[in-house]
Design an enzyme around this catalytic site. Structure first.
Site, PDB file in Angstrom:
ATOM      1  N   MET A  73      37.778  42.839  33.421  1.00 60.64           N
ATOM      2  CA  MET A  73      39.215  42.647  33.588  1.00 60.64           C
ATOM      3  C   MET A  73      39.893  42.355  32.257  1.00 60.64           C
ATOM      4  O   MET A  73      39.355  41.640  31.420  1.00 60.64           O
ATOM      5  CB  MET A  73      39.420  41.471  34.557  1.00 60.64           C
ATOM      6  CG  MET A  73      40.841  41.218  34.965  1.00 60.64           C
ATOM      7  SD  MET A  73      41.704  40.220  33.764  1.00 60.64           S
ATOM      8  CE  MET A  73      43.355  40.437  34.330  1.00 60.64           C
ATOM      9  N   HIS A  74      41.055  42.936  32.043  1.00 61.44           N
ATOM     10  CA  HIS A  74      41.849  42.652  30.846  1.00 61.44           C
ATOM     11  C   HIS A  74      43.306  42.982  31.116  1.00 61.44           C
ATOM     12  O   HIS A  74      43.620  43.808  31.959  1.00 61.44           O
ATOM     13  CB  HIS A  74      41.335  43.409  29.616  1.00 61.44           C
ATOM     14  CG  HIS A  74      41.252  44.887  29.798  1.00 61.44           C
ATOM     15  ND1 HIS A  74      40.283  45.498  30.571  1.00 61.44           N
ATOM     16  CD2 HIS A  74      42.024  45.891  29.307  1.00 61.44           C
ATOM     17  CE1 HIS A  74      40.459  46.807  30.539  1.00 61.44           C
ATOM     18  NE2 HIS A  74      41.517  47.079  29.789  1.00 61.44           N
ATOM     19  N   ILE A  75      44.178  42.278  30.393  1.00 61.26           N
ATOM     20  CA  ILE A  75      45.615  42.471  30.537  1.00 61.26           C
ATOM     21  C   ILE A  75      46.127  43.112  29.259  1.00 61.26           C
ATOM     22  O   ILE A  75      45.928  42.575  28.167  1.00 61.26           O
ATOM     23  CB  ILE A  75      46.342  41.131  30.756  1.00 61.26           C
ATOM     24  CG1 ILE A  75      45.816  40.411  32.006  1.00 61.26           C
ATOM     25  CG2 ILE A  75      47.854  41.342  30.842  1.00 61.26           C
ATOM     26  CD1 ILE A  75      46.313  38.974  32.136  1.00 61.26           C
TER      27      ILE A  75
END
Length: 148
Positions: free
Chosen positions: A92-94
């Site tokens: 997960m990454h933004i």
């Protein structure tokens, strides 16, 4: 098998570190949409944002907001945009992207940047973060997630 982000955090793959704390790091993406495009990444490898524990989700978005404000100042943009896609890396990454228009904020617009371009943008963000009182989270060296 480690994800590319785990290898970056462990120092096996070089990166430009903007932020680091005990829960996450923020790095320059090598294929930015705009100069200053940053990825906020949890240290814990969690595949999808919908699987994040609520407290970690809250923390990641707080860091994304801090980075976004720094982008608005460093790059003189009216907004900072956030994208969560997660198909390219199973960690997960933004994406936090300096934005002039909504139409410009599209991942297919991302292009490889030179090391010099990434360094200049990262240093600009790091300086604004220091000036904004977040120096304890700005890594000591651009290429390391260490803050002390």
């Amino acid at each position: 098998m480690s994800t590319v982000f785990e290898m970056i955090i462990d120092g096996q793959i070089p990166s430009k570190f903007i932020w680091a704390d005990d829960q996450c790091v923020a790095i320059s993406t090598i294929e930015p949409i705009e100069a200053g495009h940053t990825l906020v990444i949890p240290r814990q490898a969690i595949d999808k944002w919908t699987d994040l524990p609520p407290a970690l989700l809250d923390h990641l978005f707080r860091v994304a907001q801090i980075i976004g404000r720094a982008q608005e100042q460093a790059f003189d943009v009216p907004r900072s945009a956030v994208i969560i896609a997660g198909f390219e890396v199973p960690h997960m990454h933004i994406h936090v992207v300096p934005a002039h228009t909504e139409a410009a904020v599209q991942l297919p617009r991302a292009r490889a940047a030179s090391d010099e371009e990434l360094t200049v943008a990262a240093q600009s963000l790091r300086e604004v973060l220091r000036q904004s009182g977040y120096e304890q989270h700005v890594p000591l060296e651009l290429g390391s997630p260490r803050v002390s």
